[in-house]
Design a protein around this motif. Sequence first.
Motif, PDB file in Angstrom:
ATOM      1  N   ALA A  58       0.831  -1.205   0.000  1.00  0.00           N
ATOM      2  CA  ALA A  58       0.000   0.000   0.000  1.00  0.00           C
ATOM      3  C   ALA A  58       0.866   1.255   0.000  1.00  0.00           C
ATOM      4  N   ALA A  59       1.945   1.231   0.773  1.00  0.00           N
ATOM      5  CA  ALA A  59       2.853   2.379   0.824  1.00  0.00           C
ATOM      6  C   ALA A  59       3.508   2.612  -0.529  1.00  0.00           C
ATOM      7  N   LEU A  60       3.977   1.552  -1.152  1.00  0.00           N
ATOM      8  CA  LEU A  60       4.633   1.672  -2.452  1.00  0.00           C
ATOM      9  C   LEU A  60       3.654   2.129  -3.528  1.00  0.00           C
ATOM     10  N   GLN A  61       2.420   1.663  -3.449  1.00  0.00           N
ATOM     11  CA  GLN A  61       1.411   2.102  -4.412  1.00  0.00           C
ATOM     12  C   GLN A  61       1.129   3.595  -4.270  1.00  0.00           C
ATOM     13  N   LEU A  62       1.053   4.046  -3.038  1.00  0.00           N
ATOM     14  CA  LEU A  62       0.809   5.465  -2.819  1.00  0.00           C
ATOM     15  C   LEU A  62       1.952   6.301  -3.383  1.00  0.00           C
ATOM     16  N   ILE A  63       3.183   5.836  -3.191  1.00  0.00           N
ATOM     17  CA  ILE A  63       4.342   6.547  -3.735  1.00  0.00           C
ATOM     18  C   ILE A  63       4.261   6.596  -5.255  1.00  0.00           C
ATOM     19  N   GLU A  65       1.571   6.325  -7.158  1.00  0.00           N
ATOM     20  CA  GLU A  65       0.442   7.146  -7.591  1.00  0.00           C
ATOM     21  C   GLU A  65       0.728   8.641  -7.454  1.00  0.00           C
ATOM     22  N   SER A  66       1.632   8.991  -6.531  1.00  0.00           N
ATOM     23  CA  SER A  66       1.922  10.401  -6.300  1.00  0.00           C
ATOM     24  C   SER A  66       2.983  10.942  -7.246  1.00  0.00           C
ATOM     25  N   SER A  67       3.575  10.066  -8.065  1.00  0.00           N
ATOM     26  CA  SER A  67       4.669  10.450  -8.962  1.00  0.00           C
ATOM     27  C   SER A  67       5.819  11.081  -8.187  1.00  0.00           C
ATOM     28  N   HIS A  68       6.018  10.586  -6.974  1.00  0.00           N
ATOM     29  CA  HIS A  68       7.060  11.110  -6.092  1.00  0.00           C
ATOM     30  C   HIS A  68       8.426  10.688  -6.627  1.00  0.00           C
ATOM     31  N   LEU A  69       9.355  11.637  -6.735  1.00  0.00           N
ATOM     32  CA  LEU A  69      10.642  11.346  -7.359  1.00  0.00           C
ATOM     33  C   LEU A  69      11.804  11.275  -6.373  1.00  0.00           C
ATOM     34  N   SER A  70      11.724  11.993  -5.262  1.00  0.00           N
ATOM     35  CA  SER A  70      12.838  11.997  -4.322  1.00  0.00           C
ATOM     36  C   SER A  70      12.779  10.779  -3.404  1.00  0.00           C
ATOM     37  N   ALA A  71      13.838  10.600  -2.617  1.00  0.00           N
ATOM     38  CA  ALA A  71      13.963   9.421  -1.773  1.00  0.00           C
ATOM     39  C   ALA A  71      12.901   9.399  -0.678  1.00  0.00           C
ATOM     40  N   VAL A  72      12.429   8.199  -0.361  1.00  0.00           N
ATOM     41  CA  VAL A  72      11.449   8.000   0.699  1.00  0.00           C
ATOM     42  C   VAL A  72      11.934   6.854   1.585  1.00  0.00           C
ATOM     43  N   THR A  73      11.819   7.027   2.891  1.00  0.00           N
ATOM     44  CA  THR A  73      12.179   5.978   3.832  1.00  0.00           C
ATOM     45  C   THR A  73      10.912   5.277   4.308  1.00  0.00           C
ATOM     46  N   ILE A  74      10.886   3.964   4.166  1.00  0.00           N
ATOM     47  CA  ILE A  74       9.785   3.163   4.695  1.00  0.00           C
ATOM     48  C   ILE A  74      10.286   2.449   5.946  1.00  0.00           C
ATOM     49  N   HIS A  75       9.629   2.709   7.070  1.00  0.00           N
ATOM     50  CA  HIS A  75      10.009   2.123   8.347  1.00  0.00           C
ATOM     51  C   HIS A  75       9.102   0.928   8.646  1.00  0.00           C
ATOM     52  N   THR A  76       9.690  -0.177   9.040  1.00  0.00           N
ATOM     53  CA  THR A  76       8.925  -1.361   9.390  1.00  0.00           C
ATOM     54  C   THR A  76       9.638  -2.120  10.493  1.00  0.00           C
ATOM     55  N   ASP A  77       8.875  -2.814  11.335  1.00  0.00           N
ATOM     56  CA  ASP A  77       9.505  -3.630  12.372  1.00  0.00           C
ATOM     57  C   ASP A  77       9.632  -5.092  11.937  1.00  0.00           C
ATOM     58  N   SER A  78       9.351  -5.362  10.664  1.00  0.00           N
ATOM     59  CA  SER A  78       9.423  -6.720  10.134  1.00  0.00           C
ATOM     60  C   SER A  78      10.756  -6.978   9.432  1.00  0.00           C
ATOM     61  N   GLU A  79      11.627  -7.748  10.062  1.00  0.00           N
ATOM     62  CA  GLU A  79      12.880  -8.128   9.419  1.00  0.00           C
ATOM     63  C   GLU A  79      12.614  -9.053   8.227  1.00  0.00           C
ATOM     64  N   VAL A  85      12.602  -8.094   0.679  1.00  0.00           N
ATOM     65  CA  VAL A  85      12.526  -7.124  -0.409  1.00  0.00           C
ATOM     66  C   VAL A  85      13.899  -6.604  -0.826  1.00  0.00           C
ATOM     67  N   THR A  86      14.878  -6.614   0.086  1.00  0.00           N
ATOM     68  CA  THR A  86      16.203  -6.061  -0.238  1.00  0.00           C
ATOM     69  C   THR A  86      17.242  -7.138  -0.566  1.00  0.00           C
ATOM     70  N   LYS A  87      17.021  -8.370  -0.144  1.00  0.00           N
ATOM     71  CA  LYS A  87      18.038  -9.405  -0.335  1.00  0.00           C
ATOM     72  C   LYS A  87      17.484 -10.664  -1.000  1.00  0.00           C
ATOM     73  N   TRP A  88      16.558 -11.312  -0.330  1.00  0.00           N
ATOM     74  CA  TRP A  88      16.150 -12.649  -0.731  1.00  0.00           C
ATOM     75  C   TRP A  88      15.461 -12.704  -2.092  1.00  0.00           C
ATOM     76  N   ASN A 118       8.837  -1.865  -5.908  1.00  0.00           N
ATOM     77  CA  ASN A 118      10.025  -1.331  -5.240  1.00  0.00           C
ATOM     78  C   ASN A 118      10.859  -0.498  -6.209  1.00  0.00           C
ATOM     79  N   HIS A 119      11.634   0.438  -5.657  1.00  0.00           N
ATOM     80  CA  HIS A 119      12.386   1.376  -6.494  1.00  0.00           C
ATOM     81  C   HIS A 119      13.677   1.733  -5.775  1.00  0.00           C
ATOM     82  N   PRO A 120      14.754   2.022  -6.510  1.00  0.00           N
ATOM     83  CA  PRO A 120      16.031   2.373  -5.859  1.00  0.00           C
ATOM     84  C   PRO A 120      15.938   3.572  -4.917  1.00  0.00           C
ATOM     85  N   SER A 121      14.946   4.441  -5.113  1.00  0.00           N
ATOM     86  CA  SER A 121      14.824   5.615  -4.252  1.00  0.00           C
ATOM     87  C   SER A 121      14.181   5.284  -2.905  1.00  0.00           C
TER      88      SER A 121
END
Length: 306
Positions: A58-63, A65-79, A85-88, A118-121
């Motif tokens: 949902a967070a990534l979809q919102l990003i 849909e907003s055509s957001h171009l700069s970096a965004v930090t997503i915080h989660t307590d789920s390792e 999403v970053t390795k496996w 997912n996106h590099p930003s």
Amino acid sequence: MPISANIQSIYTDGACTGNPGPGGWAAVVYFTDGSLHEIGGSAAQTTNNRMEMQAAIAALQLIAESSHLSAVTIHTDSEYLINGVTKWVKGWKKKGWKTAQGKPVLNQDLWETLDRLNHPSIEWRHVRGHAGIIGNERCDAIARAFASGKPPHLQQQSASNSKATDAPNFLAPVSEVADFSSNDLIIDKSNTNSHLASNTSMIDSSTPSSISNEELPREVRVAQLRNLLETLRSADEIATKGYLITSSELADLMDVHASAVTSRGEEWRWRNWIVSRVRREGNQILWELERADAINPDDNSDHATE
């Protein structure tokens, strides 16, 4: 949902009763102009991991849909989410969505969606759950409410009704936060993806948008107090041992945006501590915490309060 400001950071969380069982997910979105949006939903039969992933989707979809171009930090307590999403996910795709043991990857449908969105930003940052971090605590409250079949009021706080550096006061034991007026809006989140849960609904803006501490279950209030004590103990150890911390580390401790730290000046008070700017090292500003009750009473220096 129309978005006029840049996204600064997003907190996400998921919850499940029974695991598997009824579940809920949530995301709280903070914008650079001080506004915020909350989104959430539920699923009748799911797992905690799937709800964590739903929230991130949902967070990534919102990003997107907003055509957001700069970096965004997503915080989660789920390792599990961050590692996936970053390795496996890279290895899973190479192996045809098989694990190292040759077994099918669990939750492949959601991993594929996450990988596509997912996106590099996007910076994925792990936070400790139930540690008094306002965004995480609020997401946890929303997700648990959806999982229990009692959808909460989702908030949209406009910049005109907010402090740009603070977060909403629901499960917020760490810092001073913004007050909410009767004009605060409630938002909805359309179910635009088949993977997203279905119970998100439109709530009229006249609906009361705050939850008093007394309305929360006793066990939640006790957990809040424990989280607060853990944060205060950390601050006390930093002060006692004379550790210097950066602006971002101090902001994490207080659970405010880094700009809230640097904009307060050279010296000010936070809870039981006097916070002083010590020096700059490269691009980092270093701060020192000192117990206010340890200050010499004959010291007449002025300390700005919150």
